[in-house]
Design an enzyme around this catalytic site. Sequence first.
Site, short mmCIF file in Angstrom:
data_model
loop_
_atom_site.label_atom_id
_atom_site.label_comp_id
_atom_site.label_asym_id
_atom_site.label_seq_id
_atom_site.Cartn_x
_atom_site.Cartn_y
_atom_site.Cartn_z
N THR A 141 0.82 -1.21 0.00
CA THR A 141 0.00 0.00 0.00
C THR A 141 0.85 1.26 0.00
OG1 THR A 141 -1.46 1.27 1.45
CG2 THR A 141 -0.12 -0.36 2.52
N ASP A 142 0.27 2.35 -0.48
CA ASP A 142 0.97 3.65 -0.42
C ASP A 142 1.00 4.19 1.02
OD1 ASP A 142 -1.74 4.27 -0.15
OD2 ASP A 142 -1.73 5.89 -1.64
N GLU A 143 0.20 3.57 1.91
CA GLU A 143 0.12 4.09 3.29
C GLU A 143 1.43 3.93 4.05
OE1 GLU A 143 -3.59 3.26 5.29
OE2 GLU A 143 -4.63 3.04 3.39
N TYR A 166 -1.89 -0.69 10.89
CA TYR A 166 -2.01 -1.34 9.59
C TYR A 166 -0.82 -1.00 8.71
CZ TYR A 166 -3.32 -1.76 4.65
OH TYR A 166 -3.30 -2.04 3.30
N LYS A 170 2.29 -3.36 7.25
CA LYS A 170 2.58 -3.53 5.82
C LYS A 170 4.00 -3.08 5.51
CE LYS A 170 0.19 -4.70 2.90
NZ LYS A 170 -0.14 -6.07 2.37
P1 NAD Z 1 -9.45 -7.72 2.04
O1 NAD Z 1 -9.50 -7.40 3.49
O2 NAD Z 1 -10.66 -7.49 1.21
O3 NAD Z 1 -9.05 -9.26 1.83
C1 NAD Z 1 -8.05 -9.88 2.58
C2 NAD Z 1 -8.12 -11.38 2.31
O4 NAD Z 1 -7.05 -12.01 3.03
C3 NAD Z 1 -9.42 -12.03 2.83
O5 NAD Z 1 -9.90 -12.93 1.86
C4 NAD Z 1 -9.00 -12.74 4.10
O6 NAD Z 1 -9.79 -13.87 4.40
C5 NAD Z 1 -7.56 -13.13 3.76
N1 NAD Z 1 -6.74 -13.32 4.96
C6 NAD Z 1 -6.63 -12.46 6.01
N2 NAD Z 1 -5.81 -12.99 6.95
C7 NAD Z 1 -5.37 -14.18 6.46
C8 NAD Z 1 -4.50 -15.18 6.95
N3 NAD Z 1 -3.92 -15.07 8.14
N4 NAD Z 1 -4.29 -16.29 6.19
C9 NAD Z 1 -4.89 -16.42 4.99
N5 NAD Z 1 -5.74 -15.51 4.48
C10 NAD Z 1 -5.97 -14.39 5.20
O7 NAD Z 1 -8.20 -6.93 1.48
P2 NAD Z 1 -8.00 -6.19 0.08
O8 NAD Z 1 -8.59 -4.85 0.17
O9 NAD Z 1 -8.39 -7.12 -1.00
O10 NAD Z 1 -6.41 -6.02 0.08
C11 NAD Z 1 -5.58 -7.05 -0.44
C12 NAD Z 1 -4.13 -6.61 -0.32
O11 NAD Z 1 -3.93 -5.39 -1.02
C13 NAD Z 1 -3.70 -6.34 1.13
O12 NAD Z 1 -2.40 -6.84 1.29
C14 NAD Z 1 -3.71 -4.83 1.23
O13 NAD Z 1 -2.75 -4.38 2.17
C15 NAD Z 1 -3.34 -4.42 -0.18
N6 NAD Z 1 -3.86 -3.11 -0.62
C16 NAD Z 1 -5.19 -2.83 -0.49
C17 NAD Z 1 -5.67 -1.61 -0.94
C18 NAD Z 1 -7.15 -1.27 -0.85
O14 NAD Z 1 -7.52 -0.13 -1.14
N7 NAD Z 1 -8.02 -2.20 -0.49
C19 NAD Z 1 -4.80 -0.68 -1.50
C20 NAD Z 1 -3.44 -1.01 -1.62
C21 NAD Z 1 -2.99 -2.24 -1.18
P1 TYD Z 2 -10.91 3.62 4.08
O1 TYD Z 2 -11.83 3.20 2.99
O2 TYD Z 2 -11.06 3.00 5.43
O3 TYD Z 2 -9.43 3.44 3.52
P2 TYD Z 2 -8.01 3.97 4.13
O4 TYD Z 2 -8.20 4.32 5.55
O5 TYD Z 2 -7.13 2.78 3.95
O6 TYD Z 2 -7.60 5.13 3.26
O7 TYD Z 2 -11.04 5.20 4.27
C1 TYD Z 2 -10.85 6.09 3.19
C2 TYD Z 2 -10.97 7.49 3.73
O8 TYD Z 2 -12.33 7.71 4.15
C3 TYD Z 2 -10.11 7.76 4.95
O9 TYD Z 2 -9.63 9.09 4.89
C4 TYD Z 2 -11.07 7.59 6.12
C5 TYD Z 2 -12.39 8.04 5.52
N1 TYD Z 2 -13.61 7.39 6.06
C6 TYD Z 2 -14.68 8.17 6.48
O10 TYD Z 2 -14.64 9.41 6.45
N2 TYD Z 2 -15.80 7.52 6.93
C7 TYD Z 2 -15.89 6.16 7.01
O11 TYD Z 2 -16.94 5.62 7.47
C8 TYD Z 2 -14.76 5.38 6.57
C9 TYD Z 2 -14.81 3.88 6.64
C10 TYD Z 2 -13.65 6.04 6.09
#
Ligand code: NAD
Ligand code: TYD
Length: 360
Positions: A141-143, A166, A170
């Site tokens: 992630t960019d975070e 989180y 990461k």
């Molecule tokens: P998500 O929470 O939707 O899915 C996570 C998946 O991992 C689930 O299917 C869960 O069951 C599985 N999982 C969790 N713990 C586990 C474990 N101990 N063993 C096996 N499986 C396990 O997440 P996402 O949003 O699809 O993100 C996927 C990846 O991308 C993550 O690594 C996240 O850090 C990264 N990422 C997400 C975003 C975003 O905006 N969602 C952006 C950048 C990077």
């Molecule tokens: P989120 O979708 O949780 O992603 P991340 O925290 O990884 O960026 O949140 C996106 C943005 O929206 C973040 O600035 C927090 C804000 N947010 C709200 O304002 N209300 C909400 O209910 C949630 C879940 C997030």
Amino acid sequence: MKRKNKSKIAFKNLLVTGGCGFIGSNFIRYLINNKDFSGRIINVDCLTYAGNPENLADIAADYSARYIFQKVNICDAEKLDKIFLKYDVDAVCHFAAESHVDRSIKAPGDFIQTNIVGTFNLLEAAKARGDKFKLFHHVSTDEVYGSLGAKGFFREDTPYRPNSPYSASKASSDHLVRAYYKTFSLPATISNCSNNYGPYQFPEKLIPLIILNALEGKSLPVYGDGKNVRDWLYVEDHCKAIWRIMTTGKHGETYNVGGNAEMENIIIVQMICDILDEIKPARGGKLRRNLITFVNDRPGHDRRYAIDFAKLNKELGWSPRESFKSGLQKTVEWYLHQKKWLKNIKTGAYQAWIKEQYSS
Ligand code: NAD
Ligand code: TYD
């Protein structure tokens, strides 16, 4: 000049972790239908609250020879080793993680276990494959870069300054992957991506949460002043970027992935309200913007994320295709058509089904 992006590497047995989650399920769907991949996918997922096998039910039915599901926790090193051997795993695309910042503030323990220890276990299992192993791609992630002021962008050489449990977990996993490349020559690549949105996202993250609350006439919680900025990328564009990096990226390198779509949270919430008012007006024509409620800010809330993805663009020829406006419209429409999927999530029926399937 035409760019050559064809892969020289053919992965035969690709282990995808977290494939039942949001991005992982989109990635498997994308890859199994991709003419440049003819191998098998072994999806390792322990099915936490965020993992839903229903996300891939059609894939499991249609591709039974090429898609294998294993309900395994990546914190279980012994089981992982067995899977690597049994399926002759030659590549990994690692998505599995605890992924929600708010949950990491309330209960960070699982984030440390899954995101750090789980990644370590996977790296060890991959290393044990020796020369048979071709690539470990780590999805991050960019975070990890922390928070930006009003100006500037995250580049691959921006120092890591994670602010939430989180992002710290990461960041730690990114460092482990890098260390295994440097110390053990494990072939590895890393991508650091901005906020994703699109189909199958669990309704705890901003966009699906707002869509569902707005549909139900519930309040729409906006943290702080609503002016925090995220860069948004449509999930399919992210999947394409990952595959591009896996097939043409340089080992040991990190690539930033972004959507060129910086938005303040409040603007997104208003856009969702307006799209819904247009395509599914509320009873009595009530405007959904009236549901917006400013609530207490998230502790340590990062102010702004913005991505410079010039490296991925110039070196590997990737750029996002979907505009935020069209991507958001598609996403809202997708959720409107997922009555069964949403009901199963809201009632917890998907968790009950998992329990029943795997109770023995
Ligand atoms: P998500 O929470 O939707 O899915 C996570 C998946 O991992 C689930 O299917 C869960 O069951 C599985 N999982 C969790 N713990 C586990 C474990 N101990 N063993 C096996 N499986 C396990 O997440 P996402 O949003 O699809 O993100 C996927 C990846 O991308 C993550 O690594 C996240 O850090 C990264 N990422 C997400 C975003 C975003 O905006 N969602 C952006 C950048 C990077
Ligand atoms: P989120 O979708 O949780 O992603 P991340 O925290 O990884 O960026 O949140 C996106 C943005 O929206 C973040 O600035 C927090 C804000 N947010 C709200 O304002 N209300 C909400 O209910 C949630 C879940 C997030």
